[in-house]
Design an enzyme around this catalytic site. Sequence first.
Site, PDB file in Angstrom:
ATOM      1  N   ASP A  13     -57.180 -21.793  10.615  1.00  0.00           N
ATOM      2  CA  ASP A  13     -56.878 -20.743   9.649  1.00  0.00           C
ATOM      3  C   ASP A  13     -58.181 -20.255   9.051  1.00  0.00           C
ATOM      4  O   ASP A  13     -59.181 -20.958   9.089  1.00  0.00           O
ATOM      5  CB  ASP A  13     -56.052 -21.323   8.493  1.00  0.00           C
ATOM      6  CG  ASP A  13     -54.588 -21.353   8.837  1.00  0.00           C
ATOM      7  OD1 ASP A  13     -54.212 -20.639   9.772  1.00  0.00           O
ATOM      8  OD2 ASP A  13     -53.859 -22.091   8.178  1.00  0.00           O
TER       9      ASP A  13
ATOM     10  N   ASP B 185     -50.661 -24.582   7.014  1.00  0.00           N
ATOM     11  CA  ASP B 185     -50.191 -25.062   5.723  1.00  0.00           C
ATOM     12  C   ASP B 185     -48.736 -24.697   5.449  1.00  0.00           C
ATOM     13  O   ASP B 185     -48.027 -25.434   4.816  1.00  0.00           O
ATOM     14  CB  ASP B 185     -51.102 -24.552   4.591  1.00  0.00           C
ATOM     15  CG  ASP B 185     -51.444 -23.088   4.766  1.00  0.00           C
ATOM     16  OD1 ASP B 185     -50.731 -22.403   5.511  1.00  0.00           O
ATOM     17  OD2 ASP B 185     -52.429 -22.641   4.155  1.00  0.00           O
TER      18      ASP B 185
ATOM     19  N   ASP C   4     -45.677 -22.891   9.942  1.00  0.00           N
ATOM     20  CA  ASP C   4     -46.699 -23.402  10.839  1.00  0.00           C
ATOM     21  C   ASP C   4     -46.236 -24.657  11.554  1.00  0.00           C
ATOM     22  O   ASP C   4     -46.851 -25.094  12.512  1.00  0.00           O
ATOM     23  CB  ASP C   4     -47.987 -23.732  10.071  1.00  0.00           C
ATOM     24  CG  ASP C   4     -48.744 -22.483   9.699  1.00  0.00           C
ATOM     25  OD1 ASP C   4     -48.562 -21.480  10.399  1.00  0.00           O
ATOM     26  OD2 ASP C   4     -49.503 -22.524   8.722  1.00  0.00           O
TER      27      ASP C   4
END
Lengths: 961, 277
Positions: free
Chosen positions: A313, A654, A658
Amino acid sequence: IEELEMRYTTSVDKGLTSSFAREVLERDGLNELKPPKGTPEYVKFARQLAGGLQCLMWVAAVICFIAFGIELGRGNLTSFDDLYLAIVLITVVVVTGCFGYYQEFKSTNIIASFKNLVPQQALVIRDGQKNQINANELVVGDLVEIKGGDRVPADIRIITSQGCKVDNSSLTGESEPQTRSPECTHENPLETRNVAFFSTTCLEGVATGVIINTGDRTIIGRIASLASGVGNEKTPIAIEIEHFVDIIAGLAIFFGFTFFVVAMFIGYAFLEAMIFFMAIVVAYVPEGLLATVTVSFTSTITSVCSTSVICSDKTGTLTQNRMTVAHLWFDNHVHAADTTEDQSGQSFDQSSETWRSLARVAALCNRAIFKPDQEGIPIPKRIVVGDASETALLKFTELTVGNTMDYRNRFKKIVEVPFNSTNKFQLSIHELEDPLDLRYLLVMKGAPERILERCSTILVKGQELPLDEQWSESFQTAYMDLGGLGERVLGFCHLYLNEKEFPRGYQFETDDMNFPTSGLCFAGLISMIDPPRATVPDAVMKCRTAGIRVIMVTGDHPITAKAIAANVGIISEGSETVEDIAQRKRIPVEQVNKSEARACVISGGQLKDMSSDELDEALRNHPEMVFARTSPQQKLIIVESCQRLGSIVAVTGDGVNDSPALKKADIGVAMGIAGSDAAKNAADMILLDDNFASIVTGVEQGRLIFDNLKKSIAYTLTKNIPELTPYLVYITVSVPLPLGCITILFIELATDIFPSVSLAYEKAESDIMHLKPRNPRRDRLVNEALAVYSYFQIGAIQSYAGFTDYFTAMAQEGWFPLLCVGLRGQWEDVKLQDLQDSYGQEWTYSQRLYQEYTCYTVFFVSIEICQIADVLIRKTRRLSAFQQGFFRNRVLVSAIVFQLCLGNLLCYCPGMPNIFNFMPIRVQWWFVPVPFGILIFVYDEIRKLGVRRHPGSWWDQELYY
Amino acid sequence: RTTCSSFKITLFYVIFYGCLAGIFIGTIQAMLLTLSEYKPTWQDRVAPPGLTHTPRSDKAELAFNPRAVETFLAHTKALREFLDKYDESKQKDQMKFEDCGDQPADYKNRGDLDSDVGVRKACRFSRALLGPCSGLEDTEFGFKEGKPCLIVKLNRIVNYRPRPPSSNESIPEEAQPKVQPNVIPIYCTSKKEEDADKIGEVKYYGIGEGFPLQYYPYYGKKLHPQYLQPLVALQFTNLTRNTDLRIECKVFGDNIDYSEKDRYQGRFEVKIQVEES
């Protein structure tokens, strides 16, 4: 809305009738997430007890019981050894089973955390009346009301809304609150404004809506079932260990069966042959290994060692997750601000008059305030009430100018116009600091082009100059430059209001703007970005040297994503995307040779149109990849594509959404701070500080542990040969038994456990981050070289050591080696009480038995001494032990001391002979195996020397494990 | 893997194991060189000596029927074979044997173990000393009459000198009359006290009804090839019939020990049953 009423047979003001609601409830079931039909707990536990090795040990234990039973039945019970053995074996299986079960248990309660997300109560309108009912009784078509602070009880189509905002972060990863209103803004239900999702939180406002989905049919329910539907990929280390255990079990059966046949052929009774089989299994199976591995190596970090791709990310992982002022443009120069987390960087020249004006505008035209009572906390860490860019500006002025709150008090605010999307600016009007100066000051900030439109002059070095074409152009250049860096740019301007026109007490009207909002004086630009964490560029660099590819997957704008990627080195200096090349060569994008471009930025929209083959192709062609504007679902596609290309993929995440990607990835990494519970549960590893650099540290640790695990296994395997050979010699040459099963178990489960664990604390031999990631198909944990070297070389030397000590002990007590050969029958004859030794002395059966125990002990001591040499050589695989240092691993040193103490305790503690078959042996016999220990050490040093001197040679290939 | 590398690896292992075997044989040879031919380096496990009896029995049980020869044939055969080397005719050679008297006497030293004197003479022990158990007159060793003989010996241990008991403390009262100088006394009694009167009289035959000291020490197989252990014959003359009788025989001496685990160290137990219908 009528259509909605029709479809769900409901009414937007009265809701469902309770009777109909009950019917639907019966049809659809409760509004809650159903846990997936898992395997029952006892089956899971039983599976832990039925692995390859475990089955073998069960068989061995059963044989022990049978042997014991038969001995008992015949009435000539000589000892309880068989019974002990059976009990110990079963204990080992059960205890390691419990460990394994616990490990599995920890990793599989994923649905449990989804449950926590379900709201408890909901306000529902049925029969035209408001009722508070349990949220799990809601049905499709129900009319519900939500207000700020509530959890959304199901997927809801909004009908009326008053400033309703929801936090979708757990679902989509968007951190900004989302407005919810009745209009349909998008075809995709995830994007549209008029649907609020189950389990998200309503932050503010009120809304009513019709339930369109309940329970497992909600979006989050579908994700939950997707997450549990995605096969739980085994971590690479688990695969390695299984692979290795299979080999061991196979070999144990092979050896056992061969010697079973041999024994039958030689003429042993069936029961005896079975006992041989059992003994060989006990000798060959590394009983302690399972325990060692579970205790010291199953930390999830081991799984990251073979990572070859990290999909990371951006926000929070690569970046600091807070907007920070990065650049300023004034006096026709771009100035860089300090963006480091601890304000250790360089600041810029603050002497200019323009800067003072700009800072004043930035400080005054700002609604953000610090929460009170934060004096002790460093400015960047303080909590601010306000949006991200105002926060950044507030902190920036606090750092550069000083006490902003005080400063604002001195310039008393008269009136302000907050930012809105039509104006795209924010302004406020202040009194001046100097009480004698009666002018008002108007300050304004906003989108740079809008600000510029309203300006007629520009401040340069404190002088107001007319804003001509030239200045406009330099403004445009600066704006483009900063925008190209992926930064959010704001323009600032001000105006001193004429005191005659606007005397004190003038009533400023914000609605009809009875004051000038053009002809202002431009002060400068300030650009903000979420800056990368200080440690990230180094970490990315490390990944590069370690052969790990870093792919950025973010929901951000491609330009910002690319800028950050370039900043942290994911896109390295000099790498160009196809678009860059096209721009440089001034040719259309289609004509660019795609293989020339190292870097590639793909947005979610493009990704949607790509087939999986095209995605594979892109990943193969461009080593430096950035995915921007991706939805979390697309993360899963990216992960799958990487895996198709044979990579071991680590993925960070997170949000709840996901979790499929995290589960699918070989190593799922959840964020410890920002991560949702579902993400944490789906992950194999949790980053406590949300920092990308920690993943790299993890990889480094993981590689070290992988190496050390290899060493530990090599150490553990070695001693199986000196445990096995006594039986083989016993069966074939018929000498008195040199090493008993119980003694073997003591080696496996007591003395050698600590040293093999201590190898986990060994330091790395070289810079392990300069090696390529291991190829999971080729570089196995236990490869041929390791097994061959341990078994047939070091193990062989250890066997010789044991037999030398054995024959010494026998000969010194009166039994010469040649007499021993073929002695077994007489030696084990219970009736023979006067067997003559080489000197003509007569031995009773028990005396012979104690002599046999002496041999066990002597063999035990030999293995121990050789294992000390073994643990020393296992410290390194390539370097000399002298280069590594003998005492740097304190744990290992104390393990050796512990091993020796335990060996001595077993030998010399009173009572041992009759309980565990250990005899107090002559001190001299401890030293017989020492030369063999030295031989092991010297031989291994020679091996390592050869490996170091002639890399790639035949010696290296055969002997480096 | 190419031919070349497999050849290399074979060669490597041939050399490797060759060296290892060489080292192994070398160390074993070197170890054997340090050993004395005459005296074991250690006697940790073999001493104190075991006490063994002929005939041996399955699970220490002697059950027979005096009327049925086949029930004790194996026992008498074992006894005859055992006593064979005690034939006087085999002890004629004056170079190898000497008379040590038929009264108990002190140890007979024949020089140090490792001195150059060479092979030592052995004391004669005539089976005639065993009286009715000698098998000379009664070739059935009393089994036919239901008065079985057991022949007992103390296991041989190189250089071992059994010491007669110096005090009477550890010896049961009934055995005390048997204590006399230069003899290791042996005494048999019933294991269970309530069986004490069922065993009847036990007769002891042999020099001093025990193990006389002049037969010690033993000089080992090399130096004392003709060595004959002193024997004691036990005859149970009045055993109660059709009863399982557990009899324990024990020798007494200062350096004789007993162990709970070793049922043949310094003592033995035997179960006798004489069946008669």
